[in-house]
Design a protein around this motif. Structure first.
Motif, PDB file in Angstrom:
ATOM      1  N   ASP A  45       0.800  -1.214   0.211  1.00  0.00           N
ATOM      2  CA  ASP A  45      -0.045  -0.142  -0.001  1.00  0.00           C
ATOM      3  C   ASP A  45       0.849   1.259  -0.002  1.00  0.00           C
ATOM      4  OD1 ASP A  45      -2.677  -1.533   0.059  1.00  0.00           O
ATOM      5  OD2 ASP A  45      -1.752  -1.891   2.077  1.00  0.00           O
ATOM      6  N   PHE A  46       2.148   1.133   0.763  1.00  0.00           N
ATOM      7  CA  PHE A  46       2.912   2.338   0.771  1.00  0.00           C
ATOM      8  C   PHE A  46       4.297   1.654   0.726  1.00  0.00           C
ATOM      9  CE2 PHE A  46      -0.997   3.943   2.862  1.00  0.00           C
ATOM     10  CZ  PHE A  46      -1.020   5.364   2.213  1.00  0.00           C
ATOM     11  N   PHE A  47       5.071   2.402   0.124  1.00  0.00           N
ATOM     12  CA  PHE A  47       6.465   1.880   0.015  1.00  0.00           C
ATOM     13  C   PHE A  47       7.485   2.979   0.097  1.00  0.00           C
ATOM     14  CE2 PHE A  47      10.459   0.047  -1.773  1.00  0.00           C
ATOM     15  CZ  PHE A  47      10.513  -1.361  -1.546  1.00  0.00           C
ATOM     16  N   ALA A  48       8.641   2.937   0.823  1.00  0.00           N
ATOM     17  CA  ALA A  48       9.422   4.002   0.955  1.00  0.00           C
ATOM     18  C   ALA A  48      10.966   3.675   1.010  1.00  0.00           C
ATOM     19  CB  ALA A  48       9.357   4.701   2.512  1.00  0.00           C
ATOM     20  N   PHE A  49      11.899   4.472   0.354  1.00  0.00           N
ATOM     21  CA  PHE A  49      13.211   4.187   0.358  1.00  0.00           C
ATOM     22  C   PHE A  49      13.831   5.572   0.055  1.00  0.00           C
ATOM     23  CE2 PHE A  49      11.473   3.863  -4.044  1.00  0.00           C
ATOM     24  CZ  PHE A  49      12.368   4.388  -4.875  1.00  0.00           C
ATOM     25  N   SER A  50      15.222   5.445   0.128  1.00  0.00           N
ATOM     26  CA  SER A  50      16.224   6.691   0.322  1.00  0.00           C
ATOM     27  C   SER A  50      17.132   6.362  -1.106  1.00  0.00           C
ATOM     28  CB  SER A  50      17.025   6.792   1.455  1.00  0.00           C
ATOM     29  OG  SER A  50      16.044   6.830   2.619  1.00  0.00           O
ATOM     30  N   GLY A  51      17.486   7.710  -1.623  1.00  0.00           N
ATOM     31  CA  GLY A  51      18.626   7.750  -2.741  1.00  0.00           C
ATOM     32  C   GLY A  51      19.860   7.452  -2.258  1.00  0.00           C
ATOM     33  N   HIS A  52      20.297   7.779  -1.028  1.00  0.00           N
ATOM     34  CA  HIS A  52      21.615   7.703  -0.802  1.00  0.00           C
ATOM     35  C   HIS A  52      22.080   6.284  -0.587  1.00  0.00           C
ATOM     36  CE1 HIS A  52      21.676   7.064   3.628  1.00  0.00           C
ATOM     37  NE2 HIS A  52      20.432   7.548   3.607  1.00  0.00           N
ATOM     38  N   LYS A  53      21.058   5.298  -0.361  1.00  0.00           N
ATOM     39  CA  LYS A  53      21.372   4.103  -0.053  1.00  0.00           C
ATOM     40  C   LYS A  53      21.506   3.189  -1.383  1.00  0.00           C
ATOM     41  CE  LYS A  53      19.899   4.168   4.617  1.00  0.00           C
ATOM     42  NZ  LYS A  53      20.857   3.868   5.683  1.00  0.00           N
ATOM     43  N   MET A  54      21.278   3.787  -2.402  1.00  0.00           N
ATOM     44  CA  MET A  54      21.606   3.093  -4.024  1.00  0.00           C
ATOM     45  C   MET A  54      22.215   4.083  -4.723  1.00  0.00           C
ATOM     46  SD  MET A  54      17.321   3.682  -4.498  1.00  0.00           S
ATOM     47  CE  MET A  54      17.209   3.328  -6.061  1.00  0.00           C
ATOM     48  N   SER A  55      23.584   4.673  -4.244  1.00  0.00           N
ATOM     49  CA  SER A  55      24.529   5.427  -4.943  1.00  0.00           C
ATOM     50  C   SER A  55      23.937   6.812  -5.375  1.00  0.00           C
ATOM     51  CB  SER A  55      24.937   4.465  -6.259  1.00  0.00           C
ATOM     52  OG  SER A  55      25.902   3.451  -5.916  1.00  0.00           O
ATOM     53  N   GLY A  56      22.990   7.182  -4.985  1.00  0.00           N
ATOM     54  CA  GLY A  56      22.207   8.472  -5.274  1.00  0.00           C
ATOM     55  C   GLY A  56      22.687   9.370  -4.113  1.00  0.00           C
ATOM     56  N   PRO A  57      22.189  10.630  -4.239  1.00  0.00           N
ATOM     57  CA  PRO A  57      22.740  11.756  -3.333  1.00  0.00           C
ATOM     58  C   PRO A  57      21.625  11.585  -2.015  1.00  0.00           C
ATOM     59  CG  PRO A  57      21.216  12.677  -4.798  1.00  0.00           C
ATOM     60  CD  PRO A  57      21.251  11.296  -5.456  1.00  0.00           C
ATOM     61  N   THR A  58      22.319  12.184  -0.990  1.00  0.00           N
ATOM     62  CA  THR A  58      21.551  12.314   0.492  1.00  0.00           C
ATOM     63  C   THR A  58      20.682  13.484   0.164  1.00  0.00           C
ATOM     64  OG1 THR A  58      23.102  14.041   1.301  1.00  0.00           O
ATOM     65  CG2 THR A  58      23.576  11.609   1.716  1.00  0.00           C
ATOM     66  N   GLY A  59      19.444  13.350   0.979  1.00  0.00           N
ATOM     67  CA  GLY A  59      18.434  14.410   1.067  1.00  0.00           C
ATOM     68  C   GLY A  59      17.530  14.155   0.036  1.00  0.00           C
ATOM     69  N   ILE A  60      17.307  12.965  -0.564  1.00  0.00           N
ATOM     70  CA  ILE A  60      16.308  12.557  -1.541  1.00  0.00           C
ATOM     71  C   ILE A  60      15.643  11.046  -1.316  1.00  0.00           C
ATOM     72  CG2 ILE A  60      17.771  11.838  -3.356  1.00  0.00           C
ATOM     73  CD1 ILE A  60      14.642  13.678  -3.948  1.00  0.00           C
ATOM     74  N   GLY A  61      14.338  11.104  -1.243  1.00  0.00           N
ATOM     75  CA  GLY A  61      13.760   9.865  -0.838  1.00  0.00           C
ATOM     76  C   GLY A  61      12.630   9.724  -1.872  1.00  0.00           C
ATOM     77  N   VAL A  62      11.912   8.412  -1.549  1.00  0.00           N
ATOM     78  CA  VAL A  62      10.713   8.466  -2.304  1.00  0.00           C
ATOM     79  C   VAL A  62       9.537   7.947  -1.368  1.00  0.00           C
ATOM     80  CG1 VAL A  62       9.663   6.812  -4.270  1.00  0.00           C
ATOM     81  CG2 VAL A  62      11.784   7.974  -4.585  1.00  0.00           C
ATOM     82  N   LEU A  63       8.340   8.261  -1.522  1.00  0.00           N
ATOM     83  CA  LEU A  63       7.194   7.458  -1.156  1.00  0.00           C
ATOM     84  C   LEU A  63       6.260   6.959  -2.021  1.00  0.00           C
ATOM     85  CD1 LEU A  63       5.217   6.590   1.363  1.00  0.00           C
ATOM     86  CD2 LEU A  63       4.428   8.828   1.377  1.00  0.00           C
ATOM     87  N   TYR A  64       6.347   5.670  -2.100  1.00  0.00           N
ATOM     88  CA  TYR A  64       5.252   5.183  -3.269  1.00  0.00           C
ATOM     89  C   TYR A  64       3.942   5.072  -2.384  1.00  0.00           C
ATOM     90  CZ  TYR A  64       2.375   1.512  -5.004  1.00  0.00           C
ATOM     91  OH  TYR A  64       1.296   0.878  -5.560  1.00  0.00           O
ATOM     92  N   GLY A  65       2.862   5.310  -2.895  1.00  0.00           N
ATOM     93  CA  GLY A  65       1.550   4.825  -2.380  1.00  0.00           C
ATOM     94  C   GLY A  65       0.391   4.710  -3.433  1.00  0.00           C
ATOM     95  N   LYS A  66      -0.485   3.644  -3.133  1.00  0.00           N
ATOM     96  CA  LYS A  66      -1.509   3.464  -4.201  1.00  0.00           C
ATOM     97  C   LYS A  66      -2.373   4.816  -4.302  1.00  0.00           C
ATOM     98  CE  LYS A  66      -2.100  -1.606  -3.222  1.00  0.00           C
ATOM     99  NZ  LYS A  66      -2.867  -2.789  -2.449  1.00  0.00           N
TER     100      LYS A  66
END
Length: 410
Positions: free
Chosen positions: A216-237
């Motif tokens: 229903d909701f899924f969250a992750f961060s850019g800096h854990k996947m070779s991206g920059p800090t301070g950016i993340g994603v919230l997916y929601g239906k």
């Protein structure tokens, strides 16, 4: 995947620490950034820096185009149904807090149950503690198996008709355990509840398909996947995001502001108040493009190969306690361990003298430390740019550190 070629994209890896070649094994905390990501951010600031969405001048239109292209890249990467379901946040912590406040406050009532696990990072635990307090709901911990994953069979007897939220990590930041999200989603959906998934430690290491998981909701961060800090994603239906209320208010997220009230912009902008982290989103797109070029299947297989090599060898060393699954196929590239009689902070210091960066402490998972009956652990976490030779050196240094602190031998 040619690791030697891949490593050339990461200039930070080519340095010495304490007169030893750096071996970076703190990837669960944050990952290193390839030149392609650094260049994408630099190029934006050097050529296209402008605010997004509302400007009609050329720079603003270029910035807006890149920002929204990043959203589409994220959508495809996790297989969301629409870009309306992809919200840019500051990171996983922000994403989970938005859900707990903007959605949890709506659906949870007094006496309801919120399910979590002892595996959770504090970011996926404290927001639910606070929601339970606000709503006088009951916080319920789901049972774990001996190897540290959620026990689905036992969970079936715990989850009741009072269940409203199940918040769970897809992969543990301490033990690398991979949880059966699809099965857990089915359990909570069967009682009319919702599942919130912390994907900070899974998204960088395996293929994620949010529709297949039925999250229903899924969250992750850019800096854990070779991206920059301070950016993340919230997916929601989409239907749930329409129902969810914003927790931040101001520019960009409004439709119209009257003297006494206001209306909100459509999804996804309804939640993105203020000037967003434009460079962060562009950097995240570059990181996802980079990971896609390597291939998420290849990345996962590379980590499994390293675990297949390390796990049996570590278990042969006397005086080492290893936490998590012994089957390399059931974990990410995280190795959490303790040396008998040696504090994990001393272990990490010993490794640092060898030029090896690992982490020590409770890893923002104090309930799990209590579950394991330890105060802290040492953690080495591998990623796709770590080599077999580095894994071998890790073992050599592990024995040296153990001998030094237990017998005073170098």
């Amino acid at each position: 995947m040619e690791i030697a070629k891949v490593r050339q994209d990461f200039p930070i890896l080519f340095q010495t620490v304490n007169d030893e070649p750096l071996i970076y094994l703190d990837n669960a905390a944050t990952t290193q950034k390839p030149k392609q990501v650094i260049s994408a951010i630099e190029n934006y600031y050097a050529h296209d820096n402008a605010n997004v969405h509302r400007g009609v001048h050329t720079l603003s239109e270029r910035a807006t185009k890149q920002y929204e292209e990043a959203r589409e890249t994220v959508r495809a990467f996790i297989n969301a149904a629409s870009t309306k379901e992809v919200l840019f946040t500051r990171g996983t912590t922000t994403s989970l807090n938005w859900v707990a406040q903007g959605f949890g406050d709506q659906v949870v009532e007094e006496g309801d149950e919120i399910y979590i696990t002892a595996l959770e990072h504090h970011s996926n635990l404290v927001p639910w503690q606070q929601l339970a307090k606000r709503k006088q709901a009951r916080l319920v911990y789901l049972p774990l198996t001996e190897e540290g994953s959620v026990d689905v069979t036992a969970a079936q007897t715990v989850i009741s008709s009072k269940g409203k939220i199940l918040a769970v990590t897809q992969a543990s930041n301490v033990m690398g355990t991979i949880n059966p999200i699809k099965e857990l989603a089915a359990l909570i959906h069967a009682v009319g509840g919702y599942i919130v998934v912390d994907g900070a430690q899974s998204t960088p290491h395996m293929t994620v398909n949010v529709q297949q998981l039925d999250a229903d909701f899924f969250a992750f961060s850019g800096h854990k996947m070779s991206g920059p800090t301070g950016i993340g994603v919230l997916y929601g239906k989409e239907a749930l995001l329409e129902q969810m209320t914003p927790v931040e208010f101001g520019g960009e997220m409004i439709d119209f502001v009257y003297d006494e009230t206001a209306t909100w912009a459509p999804l996804p902008y309804k939640f993105e108040a203020g000037t967003p982290n434009i460079a962060g989103a562009i950097g995240l797109k570059a990181a996802i493009d980079y990971l896609n070029e390597i291939g998420m299947t290849e990345i996962q297989e590379h980590e499994h190969q390293i675990m297949r090599y390390l796990l049996p060898k570590i278990q042969e060393i006397a005086g080492i306690t290893l936490f998590g699954p012994t089957d390399p196929e059931k974990r990410t590239g995280i190795l959490t361990f303790n040396i008998d009689g040696v504090h994990p902070h001393d272990v990490a210091t010993g490794f640092d003298m060898e030029g090896i960066a690992i982490r020590a402490g409770h890893h923002c998972a104090q309930p799990l430390m209590r579950h394991l009956d330890v105060h802290a652990t040492a953690r080495a976490s591998f990623y796709f740019y770590n080599t077999q030779e580095e894994a071998e050196q890790f073992l050599v240094s592990l024995v040296k550190v153990k001998e030094f602190f237990t017998h005073g031998l170098i």
